[in-house]
Motif scaffolding. Structure first.
Motif: not given
Ligand code: NAX
Length: 327
Positions: A11, A13-15, A43, A87-88, A131, A155, A158, A187, A236, A241
């Motif tokens: 993930g 390239a995500g946030q 992806i 993360v993704g 998540n 995790m 956070l 979590h 989010s 995070a």
């Molecule tokens: P984003 O949607 O900004 O980024 C996620 C990235 O993952 C995207 O670029 C997407 O293309 C990529 N992705 C999707 N499927 C994939 C795969 N099969 N292989 C590789 N990459 C893939 O989300 P973001 O804000 O970065 O959050 C990522 C995850 O962290 C979410 O599931 C979010 O719910 C979770 N969190 C978990 C936290 C925790 O405390 N455990 C807190 C923060 C966050 O909410």
């Protein structure tokens, strides 16, 4: 100088990735003397955006960043990985039931577990951030039978850091004065931020705050902080995070300070009556790259109820992914 270690991030390239990668590359996670090779998974449609992130990483000229690999294939991104930050994930969409969400994430974390099993370092340390983090970690772990179950963690850091910050604000004391609070369980909104052993300036935290505030406000404020961030920011939590992921991996790899513990989602060994195998938040200390559950803490009836409720939720999630054939 040290040999570079391989850090896989999904993930990317995500946030969260946008904060996380720069901190790993600058040495915040593994130390200012540890070169790293970043192995980034996305992806296919996100590879172009990922390339932009890679351009920026290169433009930072980080002395510790030895190389960068990008791929849409987990077998490439996880090859020889010493650390993997997953993360993704598939976010919950409106109207999605828990089973739908777990099923969609099974489609991600099952093949990723299999790939880690096939190609990662035999000592790989895995942190699941995406998540539902605890159960995603369970899915990956169960599909990696050649790795030790304990190499898979989720995790809750956070939540731990949020709990410290809320207590610091309430008591007017610096965050550095707060020690030994615990996030038990999932979590999710059932998590239990436990102040019963926490201290502020060496004195019991619960002597310094009102019991009603603790039970009626504090616990839910910490548990619902993610929603409050979304409401305020329109997105989010991302930088916080990423910072928590750095803290989790740094402490696991380099150790916790003497006499202090942190919270990690790890496979239960049955400690504190938590069903074995659930990926559950526990108080842990870390040394020489290993974590250990802090044993022998007293558990009040209030705590017992909260610890069992969050364990129950994780048991239901495990039953659901068993039904789906994911574990
Ligand atoms: P984003 O949607 O900004 O980024 C996620 C990235 O993952 C995207 O670029 C997407 O293309 C990529 N992705 C999707 N499927 C994939 C795969 N099969 N292989 C590789 N990459 C893939 O989300 P973001 O804000 O970065 O959050 C990522 C995850 O962290 C979410 O599931 C979010 O719910 C979770 N969190 C978990 C936290 C925790 O405390 N455990 C807190 C923060 C966050 O909410």
């Amino acid at each position: 100088t040290k040999q570079p270690v391989r850090v896989a991030v999904t993930g990317a390239a995500g946030q969260i990735g946008y904060s996380l990668l720069f901190r790993i590359a600058s040495g915040d996670m593994l130390g200012k003397d540890q070169p790293v090779i970043l192995q980034l998974l996305e992806i296919t449609p996100a590879l172009k955006a990922l390339n932009g992130v890679v351009m920026e990483l290169r433009d930072c000229a980080f002395p510790l960043l030895a190389d960068i690999v990008t791929s849409d294939d987990p077998m490439v991104a996880f090859k020889d990985a010493d650390y993997a930050l997953l993360v993704g994930a598939m976010p919950r969409k409106a109207g999605m039931e828990r089973g739908d969400l777990l099923g969609a994430n099974g489609g991600i974390f099952k093949p990723q577990g299999e790939a880690l099993n096939a190609v990662a370092s035999r000592d790989v340390k895995v942190l699941v951030v995406g998540n539902p983090a605890n159960t995603n970690a369970l899915i990956a772990q169960q599909n990696a039978p050649d790795l030790d179950a304990g190499q898979f963690t989720a995790m809750v850091r956070l939540d731990h850091n949020r709990a410290i910050s809320q207590l610091a604000e309430k008591t007017g004391k610096p965050v550095s004065s707060i020690k030994n609070l615990t996030i038990w369980g999932n979590h999710s909104s059932t998590q239990y931020p436990d102040l019963s052993q926490a201290t502020v300036d060496g004195q019991p935290a619960l002597d310094q705050v009102d019991r009603d505030w603790y039970e009626q406000q504090y616990i839910s404020t910490v548990a619902k902080r993610g929603a409050a961030i979304i409401e305020a920011r329109g997105l989010s939590s991302a930088a916080s995070a990423a910072s928590a992921a750095i803290d989790h991996m740094r402490d696991w790899a380099l150790g916790t300070p003497e006499g202090e513990w942190v919270s990690m989602g790890i496979p239960s060994d049955g400690s504190y009556g938590i069903p074995e195998g659930l990926i559950y938040g526990f108080p842990v200390t870390c040394k020489n790259g290993k974590y250990e559950i802090v044993q022998g803490l007293p558990v009040s009836d209030f705590s017992r109820g909260k610890m069992d409720a969050t364990a129950q939720e994780l048991t239901e999630e495990r039953d659901e992914v068993r039904k789906l054939g994911l574990v």
